[in-house]
Design a protein around this motif. Sequence first.
Motif, PDB file in Angstrom:
ATOM      1  N   THR A  71       0.819  -1.326   0.058  1.00  0.00           N
ATOM      2  CA  THR A  71      -0.233   0.177  -0.148  1.00  0.00           C
ATOM      3  C   THR A  71       0.861   1.225  -0.009  1.00  0.00           C
ATOM      4  N   VAL A  72       0.759   2.102  -1.057  1.00  0.00           N
ATOM      5  CA  VAL A  72       1.402   3.444  -1.083  1.00  0.00           C
ATOM      6  C   VAL A  72       0.607   4.744  -0.576  1.00  0.00           C
ATOM      7  N   ARG A  73      -1.085   4.544  -0.800  1.00  0.00           N
ATOM      8  CA  ARG A  73      -1.826   5.574  -0.650  1.00  0.00           C
ATOM      9  C   ARG A  73      -3.101   5.035  -0.131  1.00  0.00           C
ATOM     10  N   VAL A  74      -3.627   5.837   0.938  1.00  0.00           N
ATOM     11  CA  VAL A  74      -4.949   5.368   1.486  1.00  0.00           C
ATOM     12  C   VAL A  74      -5.690   7.022   1.841  1.00  0.00           C
ATOM     13  N   HIS A  75      -6.790   6.668   1.615  1.00  0.00           N
ATOM     14  CA  HIS A  75      -7.732   7.972   1.704  1.00  0.00           C
ATOM     15  C   HIS A  75      -8.896   7.277   2.957  1.00  0.00           C
ATOM     16  N   TYR A  76      -9.021   7.899   3.909  1.00  0.00           N
ATOM     17  CA  TYR A  76     -10.006   7.673   5.105  1.00  0.00           C
ATOM     18  C   TYR A  76     -10.898   8.963   5.035  1.00  0.00           C
ATOM     19  N   TYR A  77     -12.288   8.424   5.041  1.00  0.00           N
ATOM     20  CA  TYR A  77     -13.352   9.184   5.224  1.00  0.00           C
ATOM     21  C   TYR A  77     -14.232   8.732   6.547  1.00  0.00           C
ATOM     22  N   VAL A  78     -14.369   9.869   7.334  1.00  0.00           N
ATOM     23  CA  VAL A  78     -15.146   9.407   8.247  1.00  0.00           C
ATOM     24  C   VAL A  78     -16.251  10.519   8.494  1.00  0.00           C
ATOM     25  N   VAL A  84     -11.823  10.485  14.406  1.00  0.00           N
ATOM     26  CA  VAL A  84     -10.495  10.430  14.041  1.00  0.00           C
ATOM     27  C   VAL A  84      -9.616   9.728  15.117  1.00  0.00           C
ATOM     28  N   ASP A  85      -9.745  10.297  16.165  1.00  0.00           N
ATOM     29  CA  ASP A  85      -8.673   9.962  17.166  1.00  0.00           C
ATOM     30  C   ASP A  85      -9.048   8.375  17.926  1.00  0.00           C
ATOM     31  N   VAL A  86     -10.356   7.930  17.424  1.00  0.00           N
ATOM     32  CA  VAL A  86     -10.817   6.536  17.831  1.00  0.00           C
ATOM     33  C   VAL A  86     -10.018   5.297  16.845  1.00  0.00           C
ATOM     34  N   VAL A  87     -10.115   5.833  15.395  1.00  0.00           N
ATOM     35  CA  VAL A  87      -9.495   5.141  14.363  1.00  0.00           C
ATOM     36  C   VAL A  87      -8.281   5.223  14.263  1.00  0.00           C
ATOM     37  N   PHE A  88      -7.551   6.275  14.337  1.00  0.00           N
ATOM     38  CA  PHE A  88      -5.997   6.341  14.142  1.00  0.00           C
ATOM     39  C   PHE A  88      -5.229   5.270  14.869  1.00  0.00           C
ATOM     40  N   PRO A 100       1.899   4.336   4.534  1.00  0.00           N
ATOM     41  CA  PRO A 100       1.560   5.147   3.276  1.00  0.00           C
ATOM     42  C   PRO A 100       1.289   6.484   3.204  1.00  0.00           C
ATOM     43  N   ALA A 101       1.214   7.143   2.214  1.00  0.00           N
ATOM     44  CA  ALA A 101       0.774   8.423   1.995  1.00  0.00           C
ATOM     45  C   ALA A 101      -0.773   8.239   2.599  1.00  0.00           C
ATOM     46  N   ALA A 102      -1.409   9.296   3.270  1.00  0.00           N
ATOM     47  CA  ALA A 102      -2.630   9.306   3.739  1.00  0.00           C
ATOM     48  C   ALA A 102      -3.467  10.473   3.831  1.00  0.00           C
ATOM     49  N   THR A 103      -4.778  10.433   3.779  1.00  0.00           N
ATOM     50  CA  THR A 103      -5.562  11.604   3.963  1.00  0.00           C
ATOM     51  C   THR A 103      -6.944  11.298   4.686  1.00  0.00           C
ATOM     52  N   MET A 104      -7.143  11.928   5.989  1.00  0.00           N
ATOM     53  CA  MET A 104      -8.380  11.836   6.593  1.00  0.00           C
ATOM     54  C   MET A 104      -9.051  12.919   6.217  1.00  0.00           C
ATOM     55  N   ILE A 105     -10.599  12.613   5.856  1.00  0.00           N
ATOM     56  CA  ILE A 105     -11.488  13.574   5.621  1.00  0.00           C
ATOM     57  C   ILE A 105     -12.777  13.200   6.373  1.00  0.00           C
ATOM     58  N   VAL A 106     -13.368  14.382   6.828  1.00  0.00           N
ATOM     59  CA  VAL A 106     -14.625  14.268   7.547  1.00  0.00           C
ATOM     60  C   VAL A 106     -15.741  14.823   6.589  1.00  0.00           C
ATOM     61  N   CYS A 107     -16.560  13.868   6.399  1.00  0.00           N
ATOM     62  CA  CYS A 107     -17.622  13.869   5.405  1.00  0.00           C
ATOM     63  C   CYS A 107     -19.006  13.128   5.710  1.00  0.00           C
ATOM     64  N   GLY A 108     -19.969  13.451   4.799  1.00  0.00           N
ATOM     65  CA  GLY A 108     -20.988  12.492   4.857  1.00  0.00           C
ATOM     66  C   GLY A 108     -20.761  11.236   3.922  1.00  0.00           C
ATOM     67  N   LEU A 109     -21.428  10.352   4.207  1.00  0.00           N
ATOM     68  CA  LEU A 109     -21.132   8.988   3.335  1.00  0.00           C
ATOM     69  C   LEU A 109     -22.505   8.584   2.925  1.00  0.00           C
ATOM     70  N   ALA A 110     -22.673   7.544   1.933  1.00  0.00           N
ATOM     71  CA  ALA A 110     -23.834   7.258   1.192  1.00  0.00           C
ATOM     72  C   ALA A 110     -24.995   6.591   1.959  1.00  0.00           C
ATOM     73  N   LYS A 111     -24.912   6.087   3.303  1.00  0.00           N
ATOM     74  CA  LYS A 111     -25.817   5.448   4.050  1.00  0.00           C
ATOM     75  C   LYS A 111     -25.532   6.202   5.305  1.00  0.00           C
ATOM     76  N   PRO A 112     -26.744   6.342   6.147  1.00  0.00           N
ATOM     77  CA  PRO A 112     -26.378   6.943   7.511  1.00  0.00           C
ATOM     78  C   PRO A 112     -25.586   5.993   8.645  1.00  0.00           C
TER      79      PRO A 112
END
Length: 128
Positions: A71-78, A84-88, A100-112
């Motif tokens: 793995t060289v890149r991951v994107h996390y969406y919460v 964030v502090d729970v999953v890190f 890996p290079a990583a990004t954490m984004i806080v957003c809405g997802l497709a289902k509640p």
Amino acid sequence: MRKLISTGSLFEKTAGYSRAVVQGDWCFVSGTTGYDYATMTMPDSVTEQTRNCMATIAKALETAGFNLADTVRVHYYVTDPASVDVVFPILGGYFGEIRPAATMIVCGLAKPEMKIEIEATALRRTAP
């Protein structure tokens, strides 16, 4: 050479996507939510959802002839900044040595019920 990887999930067929796509030495793993595909249920906790995401990703990579260390890149969406502090620490357990290079984004997802989604990109560095 292009290879499509599927978990057999109805979501993949309905939405017309693959769990992962291998193109040469690259593997692109689709955004993966915390469903337990054995039971088709979604746990309530973000910790269990995170573990399920990682199990699905690891299995997709393995099926594709890769491993998590590729793995060289991951994107996390919460969905909740408090997650964030729970999953890190959980993610660090999987990727701590790989880094890996990583990004954490806080957003809405497709289902509640979805609390986290993870996508990964791997570049083969070991023999399949």
